[in-house]
Motif scaffolding. Structure first.
Motif, mmCIF file in Angstrom:
data_model
loop_
_atom_site.group_PDB
_atom_site.id
_atom_site.type_symbol
_atom_site.label_atom_id
_atom_site.label_comp_id
_atom_site.label_asym_id
_atom_site.label_seq_id
_atom_site.Cartn_x
_atom_site.Cartn_y
_atom_site.Cartn_z
ATOM 1 N N ILE A 127 45.167 -36.869 -2.203
ATOM 2 C CA ILE A 127 45.912 -38.356 -0.936
ATOM 3 C C ILE A 127 44.575 -38.723 -1.110
ATOM 4 O O ILE A 127 43.379 -38.808 0.222
ATOM 5 C CB ILE A 127 46.749 -37.919 -0.009
ATOM 6 N N LEU A 145 53.284 -33.477 3.990
ATOM 7 C CA LEU A 145 52.579 -34.608 4.139
ATOM 8 C C LEU A 145 53.395 -35.453 4.961
ATOM 9 O O LEU A 145 54.264 -35.324 4.924
ATOM 10 C CB LEU A 145 51.864 -34.968 2.497
ATOM 11 N N VAL A 192 45.354 -43.916 1.969
ATOM 12 C CA VAL A 192 46.168 -43.893 2.213
ATOM 13 C C VAL A 192 46.235 -42.698 3.205
ATOM 14 O O VAL A 192 47.240 -42.721 4.844
ATOM 15 C CB VAL A 192 46.739 -43.002 1.141
ATOM 16 N N ALA A 193 45.491 -41.694 3.617
ATOM 17 C CA ALA A 193 45.258 -40.638 4.981
ATOM 18 C C ALA A 193 44.595 -41.229 5.883
ATOM 19 O O ALA A 193 44.519 -42.456 6.537
ATOM 20 C CB ALA A 193 43.729 -40.191 3.977
ATOM 21 N N LYS A 194 46.023 -40.029 6.712
ATOM 22 C CA LYS A 194 45.863 -40.615 8.285
ATOM 23 C C LYS A 194 44.633 -40.826 9.879
ATOM 24 O O LYS A 194 44.205 -42.082 9.995
ATOM 25 C CB LYS A 194 47.262 -39.860 9.361
ATOM 26 N N GLU A 202 51.838 -40.461 3.284
ATOM 27 C CA GLU A 202 51.422 -40.561 1.402
ATOM 28 C C GLU A 202 52.143 -39.788 1.096
ATOM 29 O O GLU A 202 51.687 -39.894 -0.260
ATOM 30 C CB GLU A 202 50.649 -39.183 2.226
ATOM 31 N N ASP A 258 39.056 -37.314 1.555
ATOM 32 C CA ASP A 258 39.988 -36.690 0.900
ATOM 33 C C ASP A 258 41.099 -36.114 0.921
ATOM 34 O O ASP A 258 40.443 -34.808 1.305
ATOM 35 C CB ASP A 258 39.839 -37.378 -0.978
ATOM 36 N N GLN A 290 56.619 -47.390 3.464
ATOM 37 C CA GLN A 290 56.939 -45.920 4.237
ATOM 38 C C GLN A 290 58.203 -46.148 5.242
ATOM 39 O O GLN A 290 58.847 -45.390 5.245
ATOM 40 C CB GLN A 290 56.337 -45.695 5.110
#
Length: 453
Positions: free
Chosen positions: A276, A256, A280-282, A260, A291, A331
């Protein structure tokens, strides 16, 4: 000697040149070694007895034909005994009084980017990267803040661009130029019309700095470096909190992204998976984005088990500085923790310096895990799905091979994918037939060689 100025004269020379036009008296082109081409009109000032030079504009905003037309207009003013300088000063003063400054355009654009909008993943700023955009435009704002936006030319853009290139920041130069171009397009919209022409015109290939794809993506850790990092993160004296160090470990074992990992919530974890959320997911901007549900191997389960052990009120696996009631860890703090060095001004020792590792980034851990999977015999498509690289046809994403799978041997002996496939077939047939899992083959000992008496 005057010549008819055409596009063929727009070529960089080894020194500055001034080319006079044979069609319109006084029309001239100036070239420079760095590829800046400007058009001028010049004439003899009867009052001063000197030649006055008047800037028309720079290529590519101005083509030779368009610039020649403007030179003809200026020649007409001179013939009518008009003072070109006075006329231009009056126009500039009027434009400054009526025009919009670069700072005004910048501030209004950033406000536009910050406006909350409803997305499928919640209410977020129109451009979620607005802080990065604002940061990238800081130098442009410092240079041109009080200038009328419409006065900024492609030569100004090139000067700003090359200032980053000289500092050996080509990727930043490209990003700044891209953000400026987008902002100017926004400023030219019918609702605003702050500009008539976008000064960020298309660059020639020779003028571009190194593209991001040409810059080294990062590195892959060797087996020895992995051991140094993994056990070094358990050292109580290692820089950073225990939680931050565990977040780095979790990124390695799950593949990940660290962004994340730090956002993992207790209620999104099951015995075998972690979810996730789309926010939030890219790849959430894809229309079919969902998700991310990532399986948890035993190492990941151990890490998350340690994180939540004895702390029932904890929401995030890796909370920020505000503690349980606040948000999750940033992050960027993991990158700072890894790369900080005492040799830098006002910096503390980071993990890499403490462990004697050479410039390892958090993202290098994800790349290293991907390379291990390839050496275990998995295809690009499978590795891409583990890394949540999305493709339209569900096949392998090109980004997986281009930016992650580096030919650096990590495990002792790469695995033949046929072995894994046949072992999986073995397990499936045994399940169908109700047979117990088999053991290893016991080969008879080789015969003893007879020796002469």
């Amino acid at each position: 000697m005057p010549v008819l100025i055409t596009e063929k004269h727009l070529a960089a020379s080894d020194k500055r040149k001034t080319i006079s036009d044979s069609k319109q008296l006084g029309f001239a082109l100036r070239t420079t070694p760095n590829g800046v081409f400007t058009f001028y009109y010049q004439h003899l000032n009867k009052k001063t007895g000197r030649r006055d030079w008047h800037l028309i504009g720079a290529h590519p905003e101005w083509t030779p034909a368009r610039a020649r037309t403007e030179a003809t207009r200026l020649a007409g003013l001179v013939a009518g005994e008009k003072d070109i300088k006075q006329i231009r000063h009056q126009k500039i003063a009027r434009d400054r009084a009526e025009g919009v400054s670069f700072k005004q355009v910048h501030d209004e654009y950033i406000s536009f980017c910050k406006q909350p909008v409803d997305r499928r993943w919640g209410t977020v700023p129109r451009k979620e990267t607005w802080r990065g955009i604002q940061y990238s435009l800081a130098r442009a704002l410092k240079w041109w803040g009080n200038r009328v936006a419409s006065e900024i030319t492609s030569a100004d853009i090139k000067e700003l661009y090359e200032s980053y290139v000289r500092e050996k920041h080509p990727a930043q130069a490209n990003m700044v130029r891209g953000n400026l171009r987008t902002m100017f397009v926004w400023a030219m919209h019918d609702d605003r019309r702050y500009l008539a022409v976008n000064p960020c015109t298309k660059q020639l290939e020779d003028d571009k700095a190194i593209e991001k794809a040409d810059i080294d993506d990062g590195r892959v850790l060797t087996a020895d470096e992995l051991r140094t990092l993994w056990f070094g993160l358990d050292d109580p004296k290692c820089p950073g909190t225990r939680g931050a160090r565990l977040a780095l470990k979790l990124s390695l074992v799950t593949l990940l992204r660290t962004g994340e990992c730090v956002a993992i919530e207790r209620n999104k974890i099951t015995a075998t998976t972690v979810t996730i959320p789309l926010a939030v997911a890219k790849g959430r901007r894809s229309k079919k984005a969902r998700d991310v549900v990532q399986p948890l191997n035993s190492l990941a389960q151990e890490i998350l088990g340690e994180v939540f052990a004895g702390d029932e009120g904890r929401r995030y696996a890796f909370p920020g500085t505000s503690g349980k009631t606040g948000g999750h860890m940033a992050q960027g703090s993991l990158s700072v923790l890894m790369g900080s060095r005492t040799t830098k001004k006002n910096s503390r020792m980071g993990i890499c310096e403490y462990l004697g590792l050479d410039d390892v980034t958090p993202h290098d851990l994800r790349r290293t895990g991907a390379c291990i999977l390839e050496q275990l015999g998995y295809s690009d498509g499978v590795i891409g799905r583990v890394m949540t690289h999305k493709t339209a046809d569900k096949d392998a994403a090109s980004v997986t091979r281009d930016h992650y799978l580096v030919p650096v041997q990590i495990i002792a002996r790469p695995v033949d994918p046929r072995v894994s496939a046949l072992n999986d077939l073995d397990d499936a047939l045994r399940e169908i037939f109700g047979l117990p899992r088999g053991g290893s083959i016991e080969l008879p000992a080789p015969p003893r060689l007879l020796t002469a008496a």
